[in-house]
Design an enzyme around this catalytic site. Structure first.
Site, short mmCIF file in Angstrom:
data_model
loop_
_atom_site.label_atom_id
_atom_site.label_comp_id
_atom_site.label_asym_id
_atom_site.label_seq_id
_atom_site.Cartn_x
_atom_site.Cartn_y
_atom_site.Cartn_z
N SER A 149 -4.93 -65.65 -23.65
CA SER A 149 -3.44 -65.45 -23.65
C SER A 149 -2.94 -64.97 -22.18
O SER A 149 -4.04 -64.63 -21.56
CB SER A 149 -3.14 -64.43 -24.63
OG SER A 149 -1.67 -63.69 -24.21
N TYR A 162 -4.93 -55.34 -27.82
CA TYR A 162 -4.73 -56.95 -27.99
C TYR A 162 -5.25 -57.47 -26.60
O TYR A 162 -5.76 -58.67 -26.70
CB TYR A 162 -3.23 -57.29 -28.16
CG TYR A 162 -2.85 -58.91 -28.17
CD1 TYR A 162 -3.56 -59.70 -29.22
CD2 TYR A 162 -2.31 -59.48 -26.96
CE1 TYR A 162 -3.35 -60.79 -29.02
CE2 TYR A 162 -2.17 -60.92 -26.82
CZ TYR A 162 -2.50 -61.70 -27.89
OH TYR A 162 -2.44 -62.88 -27.96
#
Length: 252
Positions: A149, A162
């Site tokens: 990501s 995250y």
């Protein structure tokens, strides 16, 4: 003129296993790679969606099989890789795509969600590598594609855990690349905001409100699938190590 046979690897049909294939990037990747002529093995927890996706691929002339998969279970992942071998005789590419994103401020102390992100986003990738690596080495080569990501490159409020998991995916990918003596190709793809169901599972109200504005401009999942297909399609002597794909500001 003599043709260099090392450049023909991108023309061969590959067996590609995709985790988290029931929606979003995983689903789009399965559709793209099957359309490119590859044989795909679909894995996710929602077996009904996998069945429909496999049928859709088959109706379009592609080849797909599916198996229910929980990436947090190492034995389940080993069985998933074994299915690729039993169905198609080998495993050429593993796309470690399964991931979760229940964002929240650290002060909210949603520790169960922290554990879930670590289990899926980090242990899931490690389980995939552990299952696929011996198979790929025994057959003389393979390709591991890990989906990270932009959160693997920067940290934002509510996303500390995250982002930590995605930083870990980058570190694991780089370690695998360095340890592979040319037999295993390694690609890490870091998407920016992408149309998916990830944000649907944010339970914290602060993080959920923040994501509404943050996700105002998003990539189509097919754009990320195109990046994965590019890396997979390269000849054997080309190792695409890292790709970052963001929505264009011009789309605003």
């Amino acid at each position: 003129m003599t043709h260099d046979t090392t450049d023909t690897a991108h023309d061969t049909v590959k067996t590609i296993a995709i985790t988290g294939a029931s929606s979003g990037i995983g689903e789009a990747t399965a559709l793209r790679l099957a359309a490119d002529g590859h044989r795909v093995l679909l894995g996710a927890r929602r077996e009904d969606r996998l069945e429909r996706l496999a049928a859709r691929i088959g109706a379009a002339g592609g080849t797909a099989v599916f198996q229910r998969l929980d990436v947090t279970d190492a034995a389940d992942v080993r069985a998933f890789v074994a299915r690729a071998r039993s169905a198609f005789g080998r495993l050429d590419v593993l796309v470690n795509n399964a991931g979760v994103m229940p964002l929240s401020p650290l002060a909210a102390l949603r520790t169960d969600e922290w554990d879930t992100m670590i289990d899926v986003n980090v242990r899931g990738v490690l389980h995939g590598i552990a299952a696929a690596l011996p198979v790929m080495r025994a057959q003389g080569g393979g390709h591991v594609v890990n989906i990270a990501s932009v959160g693997a490159h920067e940290v934002s409020p509510t996303a500390a855990v995250y982002c930590a998991t995605k930083f870990a995916v980058r570190a694991i990918s780089e370690g695998l690349r360095q340890e592979s003596a040319g037999d295993i190709r390694v690609t890490v793809v870091s998407p920016g905001v992408t149309e998916s169901e990830l944000a649907d599972h944010i339970g914290d109200s602060t993080a959920r409100r923040a994501m509404v504005a943050y996700r105002a401009v998003a990539l189509a999942a097919s754009a990320v699938a195109d990046a994965i297909a590019y890396a997979v399609s390269q000849p054997a002597r080309v190792d695409v190590n890292e790709v970052i794909v963001r929505p264009s500001p011009a789309a605003r």
